[in-house]
Write an enzyme that holds these catalytic residues in place. Structure first.
Site, mmCIF file in Angstrom:
data_model
loop_
_atom_site.group_PDB
_atom_site.id
_atom_site.type_symbol
_atom_site.label_atom_id
_atom_site.label_comp_id
_atom_site.label_asym_id
_atom_site.label_seq_id
_atom_site.Cartn_x
_atom_site.Cartn_y
_atom_site.Cartn_z
ATOM 1 N N LYS A 178 0.812 -1.221 0.000
ATOM 2 C CA LYS A 178 0.000 0.000 0.000
ATOM 3 C C LYS A 178 0.844 1.270 0.000
ATOM 4 O O LYS A 178 0.436 2.295 -0.533
ATOM 5 C CB LYS A 178 -0.935 0.007 1.212
ATOM 6 C CG LYS A 178 -1.965 -1.122 1.218
ATOM 7 C CD LYS A 178 -3.116 -0.848 0.276
ATOM 8 C CE LYS A 178 -4.178 -1.940 0.346
ATOM 9 N NZ LYS A 178 -5.231 -1.747 -0.669
ATOM 10 N N SER A 226 1.582 -9.754 -0.975
ATOM 11 C CA SER A 226 1.202 -8.342 -0.807
ATOM 12 C C SER A 226 1.450 -7.787 0.587
ATOM 13 O O SER A 226 1.638 -6.588 0.743
ATOM 14 C CB SER A 226 -0.266 -8.163 -1.189
ATOM 15 O OG SER A 226 -1.096 -8.998 -0.402
ATOM 16 N N GLU A 248 -9.598 5.969 3.467
ATOM 17 C CA GLU A 248 -10.402 4.872 4.005
ATOM 18 C C GLU A 248 -9.466 3.692 4.200
ATOM 19 O O GLU A 248 -8.420 3.629 3.555
ATOM 20 C CB GLU A 248 -11.519 4.483 3.018
ATOM 21 C CG GLU A 248 -11.097 3.494 1.907
ATOM 22 C CD GLU A 248 -10.024 4.027 0.969
ATOM 23 O OE1 GLU A 248 -9.964 5.256 0.788
ATOM 24 O OE2 GLU A 248 -9.242 3.216 0.408
HETATM 25 C C1 LIG Z 1 -1.780 -7.156 2.606
HETATM 26 C C2 LIG Z 1 -2.922 -6.773 1.733
HETATM 27 N N1 LIG Z 1 -3.089 -7.418 0.560
HETATM 28 C C3 LIG Z 1 -4.117 -7.117 -0.263
HETATM 29 C C4 LIG Z 1 -5.053 -6.154 0.076
HETATM 30 C C5 LIG Z 1 -6.186 -5.895 -0.858
HETATM 31 O O1 LIG Z 1 -6.135 -4.645 -1.493
HETATM 32 P P1 LIG Z 1 -5.777 -4.515 -3.006
HETATM 33 O O2 LIG Z 1 -6.699 -5.422 -3.751
HETATM 34 O O3 LIG Z 1 -6.033 -3.083 -3.332
HETATM 35 O O4 LIG Z 1 -4.353 -4.900 -3.188
HETATM 36 C C6 LIG Z 1 -4.908 -5.440 1.283
HETATM 37 C C7 LIG Z 1 -5.867 -4.417 1.656
HETATM 38 O O5 LIG Z 1 -5.856 -3.838 2.686
HETATM 39 C C8 LIG Z 1 -3.811 -5.772 2.128
HETATM 40 O O6 LIG Z 1 -3.620 -5.150 3.299
#
Ligand SMILES: Cc1ncc(COP(=O)(O)O)c(C=O)c1O
Length: 393
Positions: free
Chosen positions: A89, A377, A111
């Protein structure tokens, strides 16, 4: 076929800017200036410098040997969990805080679902000395308590959203309401590839550093820029957009998107938008949306706060509709098991969002020589309580 946004802000049938009149000047200012600002030399210099020295980029592309052996294919993990603040993020919030400064804004709102975007926003606001207000659903405040504490320590005000399912959708509604009331001095840092144009494209561009790095790293490790598949979990879709970005138009690279099935796609407790959604408008863009017969948004459910959203970004809606992306949904139960398995096989505790992407290997088979890159992620620190309760640790 083109999978990038067009000049009107559409990905195929999806996207656009469906906004109340009060927000028009803000969104229009951003739309008319974002590309030019992003191309400026001093913007790029500051952005790249912060990504390197503050975020810790490039993040490693790690060959997961034991995981690969178990599933009989070659799996690389793009280690976004090693970014400062613990998830992808921050790539976007660094970009957007620099954008806000150039637009002359002195107050930031955001948000958050899992709290990772809230933490990443509070972090860059502290870095720049700018006021920060984060909206978060009441349910998410409970299940992501460590991130709420982090935001507060970083100087942000966390405001609970108490309507609807009291999760991400409702927090986004509150943030939009705030922006309508404070249009002059405030920039809204949206945390995913959702919202009115130009947000989905702007956020995707900031996150595209992920696939830019993967190309170079795979070249070094495998002697080729392209993997056979890129795999990511999709809440709104920003980590996925970042990993797919430089591969969107390379049809030889398979795109796999993983959504949250919750307790099961047809149980009424799910967030599997591609399976359940129809065309609709949410938070300023036309996309696939879980809704009732008469167009009321269905309350989503997932064990993971970051995937608990009834829509997906317009880029992903288009990848689904055109068949460019393969969409798979994973239940809470399977995601939790996959999360624990990664701990045991690789010594990495993933976020529960990420664990959804890891779970597909149980059912989706790949060839022995396939190179599969999974976007790791985020890290699982914020999810320890959920892991503890689920597995009686
Ligand atoms: C670690 C992590 N992966 C994935 C997501 C999903 O968001 P996005 O689809 O925008 O990557 C989030 C959302 O808070 C997250 O914290």
């Amino acid at each position: 076929m083109i999978y990038q946004v067009n000049e009107k802000g559409y990905y195929g049938d999806f996207g656009g800017a469906f906004i109340p009149e009060m927000l028009y000047p803000n969104v229009e200012e951003l739309r008319s200036r974002y590309l030019q600002i992003m191309q400026e030399e001093d913007f790029q210099k500051e952005f790249r410098q912060l990504l390197k020295d503050y975020v810790g980029r490039p993040t490693p592309l790690y060959y997961a040997e034991r995981f690969s052996k178990k599933y009989g294919t070659k799996v690389y993990l793009k280690r976004e969990d090693l970014c400062h603040t613990g998830a992808h993020k921050v790539n976007n919030t660094i970009g957007q805080i620099l954008m806000a400064k150039r637009l002359g804004k002195s107050r930031i709102i955001a948000e958050t679902g899992a709290g990772q975007h809230g933490v990443a926003t509070a972090t860059v606001c502290a870095l720049m000395g700018i006021e920060c207000v984060v909206y978060m659903g009441e349910i998410d405040i409970k299940r992501q308590a460590p991130n709420v504490a982090r935001m507060k320590m970083l100087g942000a005000t966390v405001v609970p959203a108490t309507s609807g399912s009291r999760t991400l959708k409702d927090a986004t509604n509150e943030a939009i309401r705030d922006w309508i009331n404070n249009p002059m001095n405030t920039h809204y840092i949206i945390g995913s590839v959702v919202g009115p144009h130009p947000y989905p494209d702007m956020v995707a561009r900031f996150q595209s550093v992920v696939s830019e790095e993967v190309q170079k790293q795979l070249q070094e490790k495998e002697g080729r820029e392209n993997p056979d598949y890129v795999v990511a979990c999709v809440g709104g879709g920003s980590n996925a957009a970042g990993l797919y970005y430089h591969y969107l138009d390379k049809e030889e690279v398979g795109i796999i998107a993983v959504e949250a099935a919750g307790e099961g796609v047809l149980t009424g407790k799910s967030a599997a938008t591609s399976a359940l959604g129809r065309e609709g408008i949410i938070h300023g863009s036309k996309t696939l949306l879980m809704q009732t017969e008469d167009g009321q948004i269905t309350e989503p459910y997932s064990i993971s706060a970051g995937l608990d959203y009834p829509g997906v970004g317009p880029m992903h809606a288009n990848l689904f509709r055109t068949g460019r992306g393969e969409f798979i949904s994973v239940t809470d139960e399977d995601a939790m098991a996959a999360g624990l398995q990664l701990c045991k096989l690789e010594g990495i505790i993933p976020a529960i969002e990420t664990a959804h992407a890891l779970a597909i290997f149980e059912t989706r088979k790949f060839e022995k020589d396939d190179v599969v890159v999974v976007n790791l992620s985020g890290r699982g620190d914020k999810d320890l309580n959920t892991y503890i309760e689920h597995f009686n640790l």
